[in-house]
Design a protein around this motif. Structure first.
Motif, PDB file in Angstrom:
ATOM      1  N   ALA A  45      45.535  29.433  39.756  1.00 36.79           N
ATOM      2  CA  ALA A  45      47.459  28.758  40.489  1.00 36.79           C
ATOM      3  C   ALA A  45      47.284  29.371  38.768  1.00 36.79           C
ATOM      4  CB  ALA A  45      47.708  27.824  40.951  1.00 36.79           C
ATOM      5  N   ASP A  46      46.801  28.413  37.444  1.00 38.05           N
ATOM      6  CA  ASP A  46      47.255  28.592  35.846  1.00 38.05           C
ATOM      7  C   ASP A  46      46.742  30.321  35.958  1.00 38.05           C
ATOM      8  OD1 ASP A  46      47.308  28.608  33.867  1.00 38.05           O
ATOM      9  OD2 ASP A  46      45.639  27.544  33.078  1.00 38.05           O
ATOM     10  N   PRO A  47      48.050  30.706  35.327  1.00 38.62           N
ATOM     11  CA  PRO A  47      47.994  31.495  34.546  1.00 38.62           C
ATOM     12  C   PRO A  47      47.169  32.720  34.055  1.00 38.62           C
ATOM     13  CG  PRO A  47      50.074  31.598  34.559  1.00 38.62           C
ATOM     14  CD  PRO A  47      49.320  30.270  35.356  1.00 38.62           C
ATOM     15  N   ASP A  48      46.955  31.695  33.211  1.00 39.39           N
ATOM     16  CA  ASP A  48      45.942  31.019  31.238  1.00 39.39           C
ATOM     17  C   ASP A  48      44.719  31.773  31.466  1.00 39.39           C
ATOM     18  OD1 ASP A  48      48.508  31.547  29.877  1.00 39.39           O
ATOM     19  OD2 ASP A  48      48.202  29.304  29.044  1.00 39.39           O
ATOM     20  N   PHE A  49      44.590  30.750  32.288  1.00 40.42           N
ATOM     21  CA  PHE A  49      42.849  30.386  33.186  1.00 40.42           C
ATOM     22  C   PHE A  49      42.334  32.445  34.085  1.00 40.42           C
ATOM     23  CE2 PHE A  49      39.596  29.997  36.564  1.00 40.42           C
ATOM     24  CZ  PHE A  49      38.474  29.853  36.029  1.00 40.42           C
ATOM     25  N   ALA A  50      43.192  32.559  35.221  1.00 36.48           N
ATOM     26  CA  ALA A  50      43.192  33.961  35.306  1.00 36.48           C
ATOM     27  C   ALA A  50      42.739  34.558  34.739  1.00 36.48           C
ATOM     28  CB  ALA A  50      44.087  34.172  36.311  1.00 36.48           C
ATOM     29  N   ALA A  51      43.802  35.247  33.424  1.00 37.74           N
ATOM     30  CA  ALA A  51      43.459  35.992  32.473  1.00 37.74           C
ATOM     31  C   ALA A  51      42.655  36.024  31.724  1.00 37.74           C
ATOM     32  CB  ALA A  51      45.444  35.972  31.630  1.00 37.74           C
ATOM     33  N   GLU A  52      41.606  34.949  31.208  1.00 37.48           N
ATOM     34  CA  GLU A  52      41.048  34.188  30.809  1.00 37.48           C
ATOM     35  C   GLU A  52      39.758  35.958  31.686  1.00 37.48           C
ATOM     36  OE1 GLU A  52      37.838  31.572  28.335  1.00 37.48           O
ATOM     37  OE2 GLU A  52      39.717  30.950  29.207  1.00 37.48           O
ATOM     38  N   VAL A  53      39.965  34.928  32.600  1.00 36.64           N
ATOM     39  CA  VAL A  53      38.518  35.546  33.866  1.00 36.64           C
ATOM     40  C   VAL A  53      39.039  36.739  33.875  1.00 36.64           C
ATOM     41  CG1 VAL A  53      37.408  35.648  35.503  1.00 36.64           C
ATOM     42  CG2 VAL A  53      38.125  33.348  34.534  1.00 36.64           C
ATOM     43  N   TYR A  54      39.889  37.925  34.229  1.00 41.69           N
ATOM     44  CA  TYR A  54      40.109  38.826  34.593  1.00 41.69           C
ATOM     45  C   TYR A  54      39.985  40.208  33.286  1.00 41.69           C
ATOM     46  CZ  TYR A  54      41.891  37.838  39.026  1.00 41.69           C
ATOM     47  OH  TYR A  54      42.164  36.734  40.368  1.00 41.69           O
ATOM     48  N   GLU A  55      40.924  39.251  32.191  1.00 43.68           N
ATOM     49  CA  GLU A  55      40.374  40.413  30.823  1.00 43.68           C
ATOM     50  C   GLU A  55      38.946  40.507  31.052  1.00 43.68           C
ATOM     51  OE1 GLU A  55      42.806  41.709  28.857  1.00 43.68           O
ATOM     52  OE2 GLU A  55      44.165  41.040  28.937  1.00 43.68           O
ATOM     53  N   ASP A  56      37.958  39.402  31.191  1.00 43.62           N
ATOM     54  CA  ASP A  56      36.778  39.492  30.605  1.00 43.62           C
ATOM     55  C   ASP A  56      35.920  40.596  31.620  1.00 43.62           C
ATOM     56  OD1 ASP A  56      34.368  39.122  28.584  1.00 43.62           O
ATOM     57  OD2 ASP A  56      33.659  38.466  30.884  1.00 43.62           O
ATOM     58  N   LEU A  57      36.049  39.865  33.118  1.00 42.75           N
ATOM     59  CA  LEU A  57      35.679  41.276  34.017  1.00 42.75           C
ATOM     60  C   LEU A  57      36.145  42.397  33.875  1.00 42.75           C
ATOM     61  CD1 LEU A  57      34.570  41.130  36.636  1.00 42.75           C
ATOM     62  CD2 LEU A  57      36.864  40.724  37.624  1.00 42.75           C
ATOM     63  N   VAL A  58      37.081  43.252  34.082  1.00 40.81           N
ATOM     64  CA  VAL A  58      37.978  44.304  33.940  1.00 40.81           C
ATOM     65  C   VAL A  58      36.707  45.022  32.268  1.00 40.81           C
ATOM     66  CG1 VAL A  58      39.754  46.079  33.504  1.00 40.81           C
ATOM     67  CG2 VAL A  58      39.413  44.391  35.045  1.00 40.81           C
ATOM     68  N   SER A  59      36.685  44.488  31.451  1.00 43.14           N
ATOM     69  CA  SER A  59      35.773  44.615  30.524  1.00 43.14           C
ATOM     70  C   SER A  59      34.060  44.843  31.169  1.00 43.14           C
ATOM     71  CB  SER A  59      36.809  44.348  29.249  1.00 43.14           C
ATOM     72  OG  SER A  59      37.825  44.228  28.495  1.00 43.14           O
ATOM     73  N   ALA A  60      33.821  43.887  31.012  1.00 44.10           N
ATOM     74  CA  ALA A  60      32.533  44.023  31.586  1.00 44.10           C
ATOM     75  C   ALA A  60      32.582  45.518  32.670  1.00 44.10           C
ATOM     76  CB  ALA A  60      32.281  43.152  32.581  1.00 44.10           C
ATOM     77  N   LEU A  61      32.822  45.329  33.686  1.00 47.25           N
ATOM     78  CA  LEU A  61      33.018  46.739  34.746  1.00 47.25           C
ATOM     79  C   LEU A  61      33.331  47.689  33.835  1.00 47.25           C
ATOM     80  CD1 LEU A  61      35.062  44.741  37.928  1.00 47.25           C
ATOM     81  CD2 LEU A  61      32.179  45.137  37.728  1.00 47.25           C
ATOM     82  N   LEU A  62      33.760  47.713  33.127  1.00 44.99           N
ATOM     83  CA  LEU A  62      34.519  49.192  32.544  1.00 44.99           C
ATOM     84  C   LEU A  62      33.049  49.539  31.561  1.00 44.99           C
ATOM     85  CD1 LEU A  62      37.868  48.810  31.270  1.00 44.99           C
ATOM     86  CD2 LEU A  62      36.878  50.842  32.819  1.00 44.99           C
ATOM     87  N   ALA A  63      32.756  48.715  30.930  1.00 46.11           N
ATOM     88  CA  ALA A  63      30.931  48.839  30.133  1.00 46.11           C
ATOM     89  C   ALA A  63      30.251  49.058  31.261  1.00 46.11           C
ATOM     90  CB  ALA A  63      30.841  47.249  29.518  1.00 46.11           C
TER      91      ALA A  63
END
Length: 455
Positions: free
Chosen positions: A111-129
């Motif tokens: 529900a907290d977009p700041d927390f969501a952004a932190e996790v999702y930014e890292d996840l998408v980068s990790a999957l691409l890597a």
């Protein structure tokens, strides 16, 4: 001579069929402005040398270094994006307890977009890597943070298929984490679909909204019927879980009087743009229904080892004409790498065929004709995933998007055991599939754009 946006020269591996790997030795791959392979040119083609020479030395020309090979980008058919924050946690408890003790409390934080952004930014980068160029995502019940995940995929260049999760049944979901009611869940889902379709106009690689009931046990009949109608109205992809475990499969049968696959069909949730995760407890009729409707299985071998209580007979369902791709199921599966999941798919299939109970005689211990090879697992991670999503991805072939990994097997500190000259290329391919680590993946491209590079 026709102008191309980019020309790559190198040796590639791609899946021609579920059982056949095509080796494209020293090919030229010529891309158009849309990031699609316009031509794949063999060295014996009449214009190979002239085209190579015309582009060599230009910014559009990319020649692979010795020891480097091209593979298609991987297609991950099942990722719980918020669960990246708990990967590797509590994999020793039953699925129902795991969801209520760990997963639902975590997902409620989105529900907290700041927390969501932190996790999702890292996840998408990790999957691409890890070489994943396309991912089919479960987000959470929160419309805003689910849209944020689609925006991050669009910006980072990953082809993301994103679903706002729906779970509205008060009998099965905690008070602190569920849709308020069917009406609001459906309204939020439709608004999400419209917003992602608008976003897609700005993303070269495409982002897609996905109708996403978590699974039948978490949803009321009203919302399941409504989601089927929304999928038809907006022609969207659909995803859910199907017959994952004894508990989930048994719950649906007791509640609806139908097997999971039939119930999903009756709610309008099966079709050629539908992907159902796990499916460990399908029977022959269920599989026939999947083949008839074009519904695909998202096979999650690592996660299944922890939570499914069984090994799905993937080889049998492929032979029955069911579309199958590979999923990591982060975080029921601890690894974001489809290399790891391809390896586990092979291991699990061997265990199913050979059996695991030494008290039984060898000829009664397993299920015959269940094994798959690493070649077949590669197909699941690439072309199989593309077919499951009904998108032109997952192959290095003309007419397909240039979604590619450049893998270096001679990298200092991560060298693969290839010695001397003349080792057969198919053996090198098998070593890549079994031994590559993220550091071997030097570049990742999606729709003709470089989205990841290691120094």
């Amino acid at each position: 001579m026709k102008a191309f946006a980019r020309v790559f020269q190198g040796t590639a591996f791609t899946a021609r069929s579920p059982k056949e790997i095509e080796i494209l030795k020293d090919y030229l791959f010529c891309l158009n402005e849309q990031g699609v392979i316009a031509r794949a040119i063999a060295p014996d083609a009449a214009d190979y040398a002239s085209l190579r020479d015309a582009y060599a030395g230009t910014a559009q020309y990319h020649r692979l270094a010795p020891g480097q090979y091209l593979l298609p980008g991987f297609v991950d058919l099942h990722v719980h994006a918020p669960q990246w924050a708990q990967s590797g946690t509590a994999l020793d408890i039953p699925l129902y307890d795991w969801l209520h003790t760990y997963t639902f409390p975590l997902e409620s934080k989105f529900a907290d977009p700041d927390f969501a952004a932190e996790v999702y930014e890292d996840l998408v980068s990790a999957l691409l890597a890890n070489g994943t160029t396309t991912a089919l995502y479960f987000a959470t019940i929160h419309k805003e943070s689910s849209l944020l995940l689609a925006e991050i995929c669009a910006r980072k260049g990953q082809r993301g298929l994103v679903g706002k999760v729906v779970m509205d049944d008060p009998a099965q979901n905690p008070d602190y984490y569920r849709d308020a009611d069917a009406a609001s869940a459906l309204a939020d889902t439709e608004a999400f679909i419209v917003a992602v379709k608008a976003l897609a106009k700005t993303a070269k690689q495409g982002v897609y909204p996905v109708v996403t009931p978590r699974f039948i046990p978490s949803c009321t009949d009203e919302v399941l019927k409504g989601l089927g109608e929304l999928a038809a109205k907006h022609d969207t992809h659909v995803q859910s879980h199907c017959s994952e475990s004894d508990w989930a499969h048994g719950h649906v049968l007791a509640r609806t009087g139908k097997r999971d696959a039939s119930a999903l069909r009756d709610f309008g949730l099966l079709g050629d743009k539908s992907v159902m995760a796990h499916c460990n407890f399908l029977d022959e009729d269920d599989a026939a229904l999947f083949a008839e409707t074009g519904t695909a299985i998202g096979h999650c071998p690592i996660s299944n080892a922890y939570f499914a209580g069984s090994v799905i007979p993937i080889a049998r369902w492929i032979d029955k004409g069911v579309e199958v791709g590979l999923g990591s199921d982060v975080s029921g599966g601890y690894s974001p790498s489809l290399y790891d999941n391809a390896r586990q798919a092979v291991i699990s299939s061997r265990m199913l065929e050979d059996g695991v109970d030494p008290s039984l005689p060898a000829d009664a211990r397993g299920v015959p004709a269940s094994r798959i090879t690493i070649d077949e697992a590669f197909y699941l991670a690439t072309a199989g995933g593309g077919e499951a999503l009904s998108l032109p991805i997952g192959r290095l072939a003309e007419g397909y998007a240039w979604d590619a990994q450049i893998v270096d097997i001679a990298l200092a500190g991560a060298r693969l055991p290839v010695f001397g000259e003349g080792e057969p290329l198919h053996e090198i391919f098998q070593k890549i599939m079994y031994l590559v680590r993220p550091e071997n993946i030097r570049e990742v491209w999606v729709q003709g754009e470089r989205v990841h590079a290691r120094a």
